[in-house]
Design an enzyme around this catalytic site. Structure first.
Site, PDB file in Angstrom:
ATOM      1  N   CYS A  25     -28.361 -17.768 -65.895  1.00 41.17           N
ATOM      2  CA  CYS A  25     -27.982 -18.836 -64.670  1.00 41.17           C
ATOM      3  C   CYS A  25     -26.362 -18.689 -64.757  1.00 41.17           C
ATOM      4  CB  CYS A  25     -28.261 -20.046 -65.581  1.00 41.17           C
ATOM      5  SG  CYS A  25     -29.949 -20.337 -65.605  1.00 41.17           S
ATOM      6  N   CYS A  61     -32.746 -14.443 -61.989  1.00 38.24           N
ATOM      7  CA  CYS A  61     -33.960 -15.515 -62.207  1.00 38.24           C
ATOM      8  C   CYS A  61     -35.060 -14.958 -62.852  1.00 38.24           C
ATOM      9  CB  CYS A  61     -34.066 -16.345 -60.992  1.00 38.24           C
ATOM     10  SG  CYS A  61     -34.775 -17.982 -61.399  1.00 38.24           S
ATOM     11  N   GLU A  94     -43.412  -2.585 -50.145  1.00 40.34           N
ATOM     12  CA  GLU A  94     -43.739  -3.983 -50.435  1.00 40.34           C
ATOM     13  C   GLU A  94     -45.189  -3.816 -51.162  1.00 40.34           C
ATOM     14  OE1 GLU A  94     -42.639  -6.948 -50.218  1.00 40.34           O
ATOM     15  OE2 GLU A  94     -40.794  -5.891 -50.074  1.00 40.34           O
ATOM     16  N   CYS A 107     -28.934 -25.874 -58.916  1.00 40.53           N
ATOM     17  CA  CYS A 107     -30.127 -25.524 -59.452  1.00 40.53           C
ATOM     18  C   CYS A 107     -30.635 -26.731 -60.156  1.00 40.53           C
ATOM     19  CB  CYS A 107     -30.303 -24.375 -60.054  1.00 40.53           C
ATOM     20  SG  CYS A 107     -31.932 -23.976 -60.708  1.00 40.53           S
ATOM     21  N   CYS A 163     -25.637 -16.829 -61.574  1.00 42.27           N
ATOM     22  CA  CYS A 163     -26.323 -17.096 -60.650  1.00 42.27           C
ATOM     23  C   CYS A 163     -25.599 -17.920 -59.441  1.00 42.27           C
ATOM     24  CB  CYS A 163     -27.495 -17.782 -60.910  1.00 42.27           C
ATOM     25  SG  CYS A 163     -28.579 -18.404 -59.592  1.00 42.27           S
TER      26      CYS A 163
HETATM   27  S1  SF4 Z   1     -29.425 -21.037 -61.942  1.00 37.58           S
HETATM   28 FE1  SF4 Z   1     -31.505 -21.636 -61.511  1.00 37.58          FE
HETATM   29  S2  SF4 Z   1     -32.013 -20.215 -59.751  1.00 37.58           S
HETATM   30 FE2  SF4 Z   1     -30.345 -19.607 -60.948  1.00 37.58          FE
HETATM   31  S3  SF4 Z   1     -30.829 -18.004 -62.568  1.00 37.58           S
HETATM   32 FE3  SF4 Z   1     -30.676 -20.102 -63.259  1.00 37.58          FE
HETATM   33  S4  SF4 Z   1     -32.590 -20.918 -63.231  1.00 37.58           S
HETATM   34 FE4  SF4 Z   1     -32.773 -19.304 -62.001  1.00 37.58          FE
END
Ligand code: SF4
Length: 362
Positions: free
Chosen positions: A208, A201, A46, A217, A211
Site C-alpha cells: 500500500c 495490490c 489474455e 482506498c 500504491c
Molecule cells: S492501497 Fe488499496 S488498492 Fe492500493 S495496494 Fe493497498 S489495498 Fe490495494
C-alpha cells in the site's frame, strides 16, 4: 451490501488519473504482446494470463507466437502441436478452446478477431472480461474488465466485505469497474489496473505504501487490506492417488496413451494410470501386455485447483509382445531420446525427463 462503496464521478476520475500517472512511470510496457498491439497477440496473452503469472507466460507466449504467428496458422494447426506448446502451462482447456476459437474465427470471421463484444464473447474460452480486455488493449475501445486482479483491487478500494463469488457482489463489481473506466486512454488504464493488482495490490502483503490510489482506498484506511475481499470458506482439497506406469519395451521406448479430449489433461499424452495394486494383472487385462514391474519411484504430489493428485511412478519392463489392446484409446511407443511435438502434462513431462536422464546414465 452497503452502497457506501459507490464512487462519485469525480472520485472515479481521481482513481483513473492516479492509476494512469503511476502506469506512465511504473507500468510494464515491455511485455511482448504489448509491443505489437496485434489483437491476436493480445488474445493469446489474455488466455495464457488466466490463472498464470506474467513471468511464466512470457516464454510460452513467445514460443507460441513464433510457431503460430497468425489466427490462420493456429486454425490450421493440429491440436497436438498446440498442446505441445502449452505443455507445463496447465489448465489445458484454455489451449483447446483457443484452438477451437481460432478455427471459428478463420471460418466465420475472415480470420480476423471480431471487433464486437458479443461476438468475441461468443467464442470458446472468451468470457466477458477477456472480450473487454481484447477490445480495450488492442483497439482502445471503452469496455470495463473484471479479472481476478481487478476484482481484488476494487474490492479493497471500496472495502467490499462480501465474498466475491455471490451474484450481487459480482454485479456490483462490474458497475464499479465500469464507473472507473475512463473515456480516453482506455488501453493504458486497462493495463494499469491489471498491473496494479498483479504487482502491488497482491493477494498477500499488498504494498500500500507504494500504491497510487492509497489516499482513497477504504481497505487501506481501515488498516486491514488483506481482509478484503473476504476469503471463500474452503473445504480442504481432496487427495486422489494414482500409479503411473513407465512401461519400456526392449528398445527403451515408453508406452504413452492419449487422454480423452475433455476433462483433466484432455487431449494430452500421458502414461497408463493403474488403479489396482496388482500392476501385472492390470496391464494384462487393460493393455493386453505382459510386464515385469520394478521398484516404484518416490511418490510426489501434483496440485490442481480443486484436488491434489498423489502420483506413484512405477517403472516396468515389457516382457512379451508390444501389441497394445486398449480399445478406443490412441497409444504409442515413444522414444524419450528423440522427443517429438506432443502435449504432456507437467508431471508426465517430469517423469519422462527422469527416464531420459536415467537412460543417458546407462
Ligand atoms: S492501497 Fe488499496 S488498492 Fe492500493 S495496494 Fe493497498 S489495498 Fe490495494
Amino acid at each position: 451490501m452497503p452502497k457506501s462503496s459507490s464512487a462519485s464521478p469525480r472520485a472515479d476520475r481521481v482513481f483513473a488519473r492516479a492509476l494512469l500517472a503511476w502506469y506512465a512511470r511504473h507500468g510494464r510496457k515491455d511485455l511482448p504482446w504489448k509491443r505489437t498491439g496485434d489483437p491476436y497477440h493480445v488474445w493469446v496473452s489474455e488466455i495464457m494470463l488466466q490463472q498464470t503469472q506474467v513471468a511464466t507466460v512470457v516464454p510460452y507466449f513467445e514460443r507460441f507466437i513464433a510457431r503460430f504467428p497468425t489466427v490462420t496458422a493456429l486454425a490450421r494447426a493440429d491440436l497436438n502441436a498446440v498442446l505441445h506448446l502449452w505443455s507445463g502451462l496447465g489448465y489445458y482447456a484454455r489451449a483447446r478452446n483457443l484452438h477451437h476459437a481460432a478455427r471459428l474465427v478463420a471460418r466465420d470471421h475472415g480470420a480476423r478477431l471480431p471487433r464486437n463484444l458479443e461476438r468475441l464473447h461468443a467464442l470458446p474460452g472468451i468470457g466477458r472480461s477477456t472480450a473487454g480486455a481484447i477490445l480495450a488493449l488492442a483497439h482502445g475501445e471503452r469496455h470495463p474488465i473484471l479479472d481476478g486482479n481487478v476484482k481484488r483491487v476494487l474490492a479493497r478500494y471500496h472495502a467490499i466485505a462480501e465474498p466475491l463469488a455471490g451474484k450481487a457482489t459480482e454485479q456490483r463489481l462490474w458497475e464499479l469497474a465500469d464507473a472507473h473506466t475512463p473515456k480516453t486512454r482506455v488501453a493504458e488504464y486497462t493495463q494499469a489496473i491489471m498491473d496494479l493488482g498483479a504487482t502491488l495490490c497482491r493477494r498477500r502483503q499488498p504494498e500500500c505504501a507504494r500504491c497510487p490510489v492509497r489516499a482513497d482506498c477504504a481497505a487501506h484506511r481501515l488498516g486491514t487490506p488483506e481482509r478484503f475481499p473476504a476469503a471463500r470458506a474452503r473445504r480442504p482439497a481432496p487427495v486422489k492417488t494414482v500409479r503411473m506406469l513407465l512401461i519400456r519395451d526392449p528398445r527403451g521406448r515408453v508406452l504413452l496413451v492419449r487422454r480423452p479430449p475433455a476433462g483433466v489433461w484432455g487431449g494430452l499424452w500421458g502414461l497408463p494410470e493403474c488403479s489396482a495394486r496388482d500392476v501385472r494383472a492390470w496391464c494384462r487385462r487393460h493393455l493386453g501386455l505382459a510386464i515385469e514391474p520394478e521398484r516404484a519411484w518416490p511418490k510426489f504430489r501434483h496440485t490442481f485447483s480443486h484436488f491434489h493428485l498423489d502420483i506413484t511412478p512405477i517403472p516396468a519392463r515389457l516382457v512379451g509382445s508390444s501389441e497394445v489392446s486398449m480399445e478406443g484409446t490412441e497409444t504409442v511407443w515413444y522414444n524419450v531420446r528423440r522427443p517429438d511435438a506432443r502435449g504432456f502434462a507437467a508431471p508426465v513431462q517430469r517423469l519422462l525427463a527422469k527416464l531420459r536422464a536415467s537412460r543417458e546414465d546407462t
